[in-house]
Design a protein around this motif. Structure first.
Motif, PDB file in Angstrom:
ATOM      1  N   ASP A  13      20.051  23.545  27.831  1.00  0.00           N
ATOM      2  CA  ASP A  13      20.626  24.769  27.669  1.00  0.00           C
ATOM      3  C   ASP A  13      19.733  25.508  26.880  1.00  0.00           C
ATOM      4  N   SER A  24      20.834  28.642  31.298  1.00  0.00           N
ATOM      5  CA  SER A  24      20.997  29.469  30.455  1.00  0.00           C
ATOM      6  C   SER A  24      21.668  30.717  30.659  1.00  0.00           C
ATOM      7  N   LYS A  59      28.210  29.690  32.466  1.00  0.00           N
ATOM      8  CA  LYS A  59      28.861  28.755  32.254  1.00  0.00           C
ATOM      9  C   LYS A  59      30.065  29.018  31.440  1.00  0.00           C
ATOM     10  N   ASP A 109      23.770  20.882  25.492  1.00  0.00           N
ATOM     11  CA  ASP A 109      24.360  21.977  25.108  1.00  0.00           C
ATOM     12  C   ASP A 109      25.066  22.195  23.804  1.00  0.00           C
ATOM     13  N   ASN A 127      30.835  24.324  27.183  1.00  0.00           N
ATOM     14  CA  ASN A 127      30.370  24.162  28.536  1.00  0.00           C
ATOM     15  C   ASN A 127      29.357  22.491  28.454  1.00  0.00           C
ATOM     16  N   THR A 180      25.829  13.593  28.711  1.00  0.00           N
ATOM     17  CA  THR A 180      26.448  15.125  28.051  1.00  0.00           C
ATOM     18  C   THR A 180      25.652  14.963  26.816  1.00  0.00           C
TER      19      THR A 180
END
Length: 203
Positions: free
Chosen positions: A8, A105, A142, A166, A171, A182
């Motif tokens: 991000d 983004s 997102k 992120d 998201n 993630t």
């Protein structure tokens, strides 16, 4: 094994103050809350479904006492500093050639124009990525799953070989449903430049 890192932008590389920006907007507009119509126009703008002119015209019609320049300043109020140490980290990561680097983004033309003007190393930053996706340019946002599938398909990636970073839980949750690994980064206590010590379990 992680082969691709998807970053991000806001609160990962450039610092944001969303809470202060919201408060500033309410004070400038002399309202208690953003209307559903305003939130809708903000969302349309972020998706690139309306132009900057249409976006500013909408706010000018609703708040005629404010100039276009003042409206732009209110909109960009959330954008703060971009620590150069994060650029250094990114450049070293690119130089290592160990990972494919992608930026993903939710943003808009006014924010990017402000960053291009105020971040002297913007082009250097952008050139670190093999793919650079901004929501208003690809008309996807997102946390909709279609934006993640778009990135995976465009770059022929396997979800389980990707790490997505992120600061927004929605998201992150969306990426997790697709088996993308993630890191929900906390911008108040964590820094992306410390990726390999903070998330060493992933590598």
């Amino acid at each position: 094994m992680i082969k691709t890192i998807i970053f991000d932008f806001g609160n990962v590389f450039i610092n944001l103050d969303i809470e202060a920006a919201h408060k500033h907007a309410l004070e400038a507009f002399n309202i208690e809350a953003l209307s559903d119509e305003m939130l809708g126009f903000n969302s349309f703008y972020e998706q690139g479904l309306i132009s900057t002119k249409e976006f500013l015209d909408f706010y000018s019609q609703n708040f005629p006492k404010l100039s276009k320049h003042e409206l732009i300043d209110i909109w960009n109020f959330m954008l703060k500093d971009f620590p150069e140490s994060r650029l250094t980290f990114l450049k070293e990561l690119k130089q290592s050639s160990k990972y494919k680097l992608i930026l993903l983004s939710n943003t808009n033309e006014l924010h990017i124009d402000f960053i291009k003007t105020n971040v002297s190393f913007y082009n250097e930053f952008k050139n670190c990525f093999e793919a650079f996706y901004l929501s208003h340019e690809i008309n996807l946002v997102k946390p909709n799953k279609d934006i993640f599938n778009f990135v995976l398909n465009q770059n022929k990636l396997k979800a389980e070989e990707c790490l997505f970073i992120d600061d927004n839980k929605d998201n992150i949750d969306a990426a997790n449903t697709l088996n993308i690994k993630t890191w929900l980064i906390n911008p108040e206590t964590e820094d992306v430049k410390n990726l390999f010590t903070t998330k060493k379990d992933l590598f």
